[in-house]
Write a protein that holds these residues in place. Structure first.
Motif, PDB file in Angstrom:
ATOM      1  N   MET A 278       0.843  -1.165   0.000  1.00  7.52           N
ATOM      2  CA  MET A 278       0.000   0.000   0.000  1.00  7.52           C
ATOM      3  C   MET A 278       0.889   1.229   0.000  1.00  7.52           C
ATOM      4  N   PRO A 279       0.761   2.071  -1.012  1.00  8.97           N
ATOM      5  CA  PRO A 279       1.634   3.240  -1.140  1.00  8.97           C
ATOM      6  C   PRO A 279       1.417   4.255  -0.015  1.00  8.97           C
ATOM      7  N   LEU A 280       2.479   4.940   0.310  1.00 13.48           N
ATOM      8  CA  LEU A 280       2.443   6.012   1.297  1.00 13.48           C
ATOM      9  C   LEU A 280       2.781   7.303   0.558  1.00 13.48           C
ATOM     10  N   ILE A 281       1.892   8.289   0.638  1.00  7.87           N
ATOM     11  CA  ILE A 281       2.119   9.577  -0.005  1.00  7.87           C
ATOM     12  C   ILE A 281       2.346  10.607   1.086  1.00  7.87           C
ATOM     13  N   ILE A 282       3.556  11.158   1.120  1.00  6.56           N
ATOM     14  CA  ILE A 282       3.909  12.202   2.074  1.00  6.56           C
ATOM     15  C   ILE A 282       3.882  13.513   1.302  1.00  6.56           C
ATOM     16  N   TYR A 283       3.046  14.442   1.752  1.00  7.25           N
ATOM     17  CA  TYR A 283       2.911  15.688   1.015  1.00  7.25           C
ATOM     18  C   TYR A 283       2.965  16.889   1.956  1.00  7.25           C
ATOM     19  N   ASN A 284       3.287  18.021   1.380  1.00  3.59           N
ATOM     20  CA  ASN A 284       3.339  19.266   2.131  1.00  3.59           C
ATOM     21  C   ASN A 284       2.316  20.219   1.518  1.00  3.59           C
ATOM     22  N   PRO A 285       1.179  20.429   2.189  1.00  4.98           N
ATOM     23  CA  PRO A 285       0.137  21.286   1.621  1.00  4.98           C
ATOM     24  C   PRO A 285       0.559  22.749   1.512  1.00  4.98           C
ATOM     25  N   LYS A 286       1.645  23.115   2.168  1.00  3.08           N
ATOM     26  CA  LYS A 286       2.110  24.509   2.134  1.00  3.08           C
ATOM     27  C   LYS A 286       3.159  24.728   1.048  1.00  3.08           C
ATOM     28  N   SER A 287       3.465  23.685   0.304  1.00  4.26           N
ATOM     29  CA  SER A 287       4.494  23.771  -0.723  1.00  4.26           C
ATOM     30  C   SER A 287       3.970  24.533  -1.936  1.00  4.26           C
ATOM     31  N   ARG A 288       4.472  25.706  -2.123  1.00  5.10           N
ATOM     32  CA  ARG A 288       4.192  26.547  -3.294  1.00  5.10           C
ATOM     33  C   ARG A 288       2.712  26.626  -3.663  1.00  5.10           C
ATOM     34  N   ALA A 289       2.225  27.786  -3.859  1.00  9.27           N
ATOM     35  CA  ALA A 289       0.834  27.988  -4.275  1.00  9.27           C
ATOM     36  C   ALA A 289       0.732  27.949  -5.791  1.00  9.27           C
ATOM     37  N   GLY A 290      -0.471  28.053  -6.297  1.00  7.20           N
ATOM     38  CA  GLY A 290      -0.689  28.158  -7.740  1.00  7.20           C
ATOM     39  C   GLY A 290      -0.680  26.839  -8.460  1.00  7.20           C
ATOM     40  N   THR A 291      -0.042  26.809  -9.613  1.00  6.00           N
ATOM     41  CA  THR A 291      -0.059  25.647 -10.503  1.00  6.00           C
ATOM     42  C   THR A 291       0.432  24.391  -9.817  1.00  6.00           C
ATOM     43  N   ARG A 292       1.486  24.494  -9.056  1.00  2.00           N
ATOM     44  CA  ARG A 292       2.042  23.300  -8.412  1.00  2.00           C
ATOM     45  C   ARG A 292       1.087  22.762  -7.352  1.00  2.00           C
ATOM     46  N   GLN A 293       0.399  23.656  -6.659  1.00  2.00           N
ATOM     47  CA  GLN A 293      -0.591  23.231  -5.673  1.00  2.00           C
ATOM     48  C   GLN A 293      -1.729  22.480  -6.376  1.00  2.00           C
ATOM     49  N   LYS A 294      -2.109  22.923  -7.547  1.00  2.00           N
ATOM     50  CA  LYS A 294      -3.144  22.235  -8.328  1.00  2.00           C
ATOM     51  C   LYS A 294      -2.667  20.838  -8.725  1.00  2.00           C
ATOM     52  N   LYS A 295      -1.396  20.753  -9.137  1.00  2.00           N
ATOM     53  CA  LYS A 295      -0.841  19.447  -9.515  1.00  2.00           C
ATOM     54  C   LYS A 295      -0.829  18.500  -8.317  1.00  2.00           C
ATOM     55  N   MET A 296      -0.511  19.039  -7.142  1.00  2.00           N
ATOM     56  CA  MET A 296      -0.512  18.215  -5.935  1.00  2.00           C
ATOM     57  C   MET A 296      -1.923  17.688  -5.655  1.00  2.00           C
ATOM     58  N   ARG A 297      -2.899  18.572  -5.719  1.00  2.00           N
ATOM     59  CA  ARG A 297      -4.288  18.150  -5.470  1.00  2.00           C
ATOM     60  C   ARG A 297      -4.731  17.103  -6.483  1.00  2.00           C
ATOM     61  N   GLN A 298      -4.337  17.276  -7.737  1.00  2.00           N
ATOM     62  CA  GLN A 298      -4.683  16.290  -8.767  1.00  2.00           C
ATOM     63  C   GLN A 298      -4.057  14.928  -8.454  1.00  2.00           C
ATOM     64  N   PHE A 299      -2.793  14.943  -8.072  1.00  2.00           N
ATOM     65  CA  PHE A 299      -2.097  13.698  -7.745  1.00  2.00           C
ATOM     66  C   PHE A 299      -2.766  13.017  -6.551  1.00  2.00           C
ATOM     67  N   LEU A 300      -3.093  13.795  -5.529  1.00  2.00           N
ATOM     68  CA  LEU A 300      -3.725  13.226  -4.335  1.00  2.00           C
ATOM     69  C   LEU A 300      -5.101  12.663  -4.667  1.00  2.00           C
ATOM     70  N   ARG A 301      -5.900  13.407  -5.448  1.00  2.00           N
ATOM     71  CA  ARG A 301      -7.235  12.908  -5.822  1.00  2.00           C
ATOM     72  C   ARG A 301      -7.133  11.629  -6.637  1.00  2.00           C
ATOM     73  N   ALA A 302      -6.179  11.574  -7.546  1.00  2.00           N
ATOM     74  CA  ALA A 302      -6.022  10.404  -8.407  1.00  2.00           C
ATOM     75  C   ALA A 302      -5.600   9.171  -7.626  1.00  2.00           C
ATOM     76  N   ASN A 303      -4.953   9.372  -6.487  1.00  2.00           N
ATOM     77  CA  ASN A 303      -4.426   8.239  -5.727  1.00  2.00           C
ATOM     78  C   ASN A 303      -5.165   7.959  -4.429  1.00  2.00           C
ATOM     79  N   ASP A 304      -6.124   8.790  -4.089  1.00  2.00           N
ATOM     80  CA  ASP A 304      -6.854   8.612  -2.835  1.00  2.00           C
ATOM     81  C   ASP A 304      -8.269   8.136  -3.114  1.00  2.00           C
ATOM     82  N   HIS A 305      -8.394   6.842  -3.343  1.00  2.00           N
ATOM     83  CA  HIS A 305      -9.716   6.257  -3.489  1.00  2.00           C
ATOM     84  C   HIS A 305      -9.770   5.014  -2.619  1.00  2.00           C
TER      85      HIS A 305
END
Length: 94
Positions: free
Chosen positions: A1-28
């Motif tokens: 089972m994969p472990l995703i360690i993320y920092n929600p404060k890491s850079r705003a804007g486009t990169r934050q959107k990419k993070m949310r996309q990655f998390l949504r795609a992997n959190d089901h």
């Protein structure tokens, strides 16, 4: 089972959107993925020591996230699990 360690404060804007996309795609429900907010985790070392050795670890963030991870695992070399770094910081100079 994969472990995703993320920092929600890491850079705003486009990169934050990419993070949310990655998390949504992997959190089901069927994925069994574990999401860990690096700013909220109290005992990252224990979490990593108890992580199954063949299950991947994903790091989403910038230099601070990577630096934090390294400090928690400095004496665990070689790491028993594969690590995937997704650079989502502002500089990614590490």
């Amino acid at each position: 089972m994969p472990l995703i360690i993320y920092n929600p404060k890491s850079r705003a804007g486009t990169r934050q959107k990419k993070m949310r996309q990655f998390l949504r795609a992997n959190d089901h429900p069927d994925s069994g993925t574990i999401l860990v907010d690096v700013t909220q985790e109290k005992d990252m070392r224990s979490r990593l020591l108890n992580h199954p050795k063949d299950d991947a670890v994903y790091l989403l963030g910038g230099d601070g996230t990577l630096n934090h991870f390294i400090h928690e695992t400095i004496d665990l070399h070689p790491l028993p699990f594969p690590i995937h770094v997704i650079p989502l910081g502002s500089g990614n100079d590490f």
